[in-house]
Write an enzyme that holds these catalytic residues in place. Structure first.
Site, PDB file in Angstrom:
ATOM      1  N   PRO A 263       0.399  -1.187   0.127  1.00  0.00           N
ATOM      2  CA  PRO A 263       0.322  -0.217   0.286  1.00  0.00           C
ATOM      3  C   PRO A 263       0.553   1.390  -0.174  1.00  0.00           C
ATOM      4  O   PRO A 263       0.790   2.382   1.250  1.00  0.00           O
ATOM      5  CB  PRO A 263      -0.831   0.244   1.370  1.00  0.00           C
ATOM      6  CG  PRO A 263      -0.102  -0.816   1.895  1.00  0.00           C
ATOM      7  CD  PRO A 263       1.195  -1.726   1.225  1.00  0.00           C
ATOM      8  N   CYS A 264       1.128   1.461  -0.925  1.00  0.00           N
ATOM      9  CA  CYS A 264       2.567   3.281  -1.397  1.00  0.00           C
ATOM     10  C   CYS A 264       1.089   3.941  -1.402  1.00  0.00           C
ATOM     11  O   CYS A 264       1.844   4.802  -1.282  1.00  0.00           O
ATOM     12  CB  CYS A 264       3.092   3.187  -2.574  1.00  0.00           C
ATOM     13  SG  CYS A 264       2.406   2.652  -4.109  1.00  0.00           S
TER      14      CYS A 264
END
Length: 347
Positions: free
Chosen positions: A314-315
């Site tokens: 989850p950047c």
């Protein structure tokens, strides 16, 4: 970039398909609400308002437009297409022609358009690709070229060799590629995504309009010395199920196996990314601190940008130190929507 009313109105005016599932537009003068791509005549800016979901539009008294049918999902795979895909997967030797489709009650032109839209190739080309995908894997497992050629439905060895060479660049006997990477298009409420997987797990999940996508695909192909072609993979089944649950607010943790491609440093950064709790955010500095290298903020930010497996790694949960949304390969507006989704479900 904040998703303002002006941006949404312009997207609706130009019928921008990349905003499908991002917003719906209510028309005050008619009492209806539409998709961004609705072909009906566009109202004036002062006569519209925008909603992030259809529920809010309905609660405000708007009726669904009869032209664009905003309550229906345009990207849901039709049942007859699912049946076709199942048949091809179960028996690669099948040679379904237009006549066979007509016998089943399906219009060949409609099937052709669907495959061109969702897979970038005709149904017949998709069948050929699936055959060669299966053949490649069988040959890699040690089966004879001749046996595989006839097993997947080719009537002559020469025909099989020619088709194989057209796709992979070499004959089956001279193939030096270590393996193939399977690729599949997946439809989501935020747009089409491209997924790639090998035998170990998912190695890419990106929105199809990401500018860096071609470079990422080349990087994966080069890393594995592999060809990337359309094909089914057991990991795609898990991925699609978990992505659907995520977008419905029913899943906060993914279990689908991953097979990320990157340096040891990048993989460490991505591992830390996966530790950011659902619905939370961190700054690049906080990420660097957790890494144990506070001075490596720029390197951490660069590694975030090179992440090829969005959402699951989850950047989108990393923001600037000032709390502002920073760059995101899928677009800032998508980053905003992902964070809004997680926070809405969490709270």
């Amino acid at each position: 970039m904040e998703l303002t009313d002006e941006i949404m109105y312009q997207a609706s005016y130009t019928k921008d398909p990349s905003f499908e599932g991002v917003f719906w537009m209510g028309v005050k003068t008619t009492g209806i609400f539409c998709r961004p791509t609705c072909t009906a005549r566009k109202p004036k800016f002062q006569n519209v308002e925008f909603f992030s979901n259809t529920k809010d539009a309905l609660l405000k008294g708007y009726r669904p437009c009869k032209v664009c049918k905003p309550l229906e999902n345009p990207d849901v795979t039709p049942l007859y297409i699912k049946e076709l895909l199942h048949e091809i997967t179960a028996d690669p030797s099948l040679k379904l022609k237009d006549y066979d489709l007509v016998k089943r009650g399906w219009e060949p032109a409609t099937v052709r358009r669907w495959f061109l839209k969702h897979h970038g190739m005709t149904f017949q080309a998709f069948q050929r690709m699936s055959k060669l995908n299966t053949a490649f894997k069988k040959i890699q497992q040690g089966e004879s070229v001749t046996g595989v050629a006839f097993e997947v439905g080719y009537e002559s060895l020469s025909g099989f060799n020619e088709s194989f060479k057209n796709i992979f660049g070499v004959s089956p006997k001279n193939n030096t590629m270590e393996k193939i990477i399977d690729l599949k298009r997946i439809e989501t409420i935020l747009g089409t995504m491209i997924a790639c997987a090998d035998e170990n797990g998912i190695c890419l999940l990106e929105f199809s309009d990401r500018k860096a996508l071609p470079t990422e695909l080349k990087s994966i192909s080069r890393y594995y010395n592999a060809n990337i072609i359309q094909g089914e993979n057991p990991h795609f089944t898990t991925l699609e199920k978990e992505l659907t649950e995520y977008f419905e607010g029913k899943r906060s943790i993914f279990t689908v196996p991953l097979s990320p491609v990157g340096t040891a440093f990048q993989k460490k950064v991505w591992e830390i990314l996966q530790g950011i709790p659902y619905g939370s955010t961190r700054s690049y500095q906080e990420q660097a601190d957790i890494l144990g290298s506070p001075q490596s903020v720029r390197a951490v930010a660069n590694a975030n940008g090179l992440n090829k497996i969005s959402i699951i790694i989850p950047c989108h949960r990393v923001i600037g130190s000032n709390g502002q949304l920073t760059g995101y390969g899928g677009g800032i507006w998508r980053k905003q929507k992902l964070l809004e989704l997680e926070k809405a479900i969490l709270f």
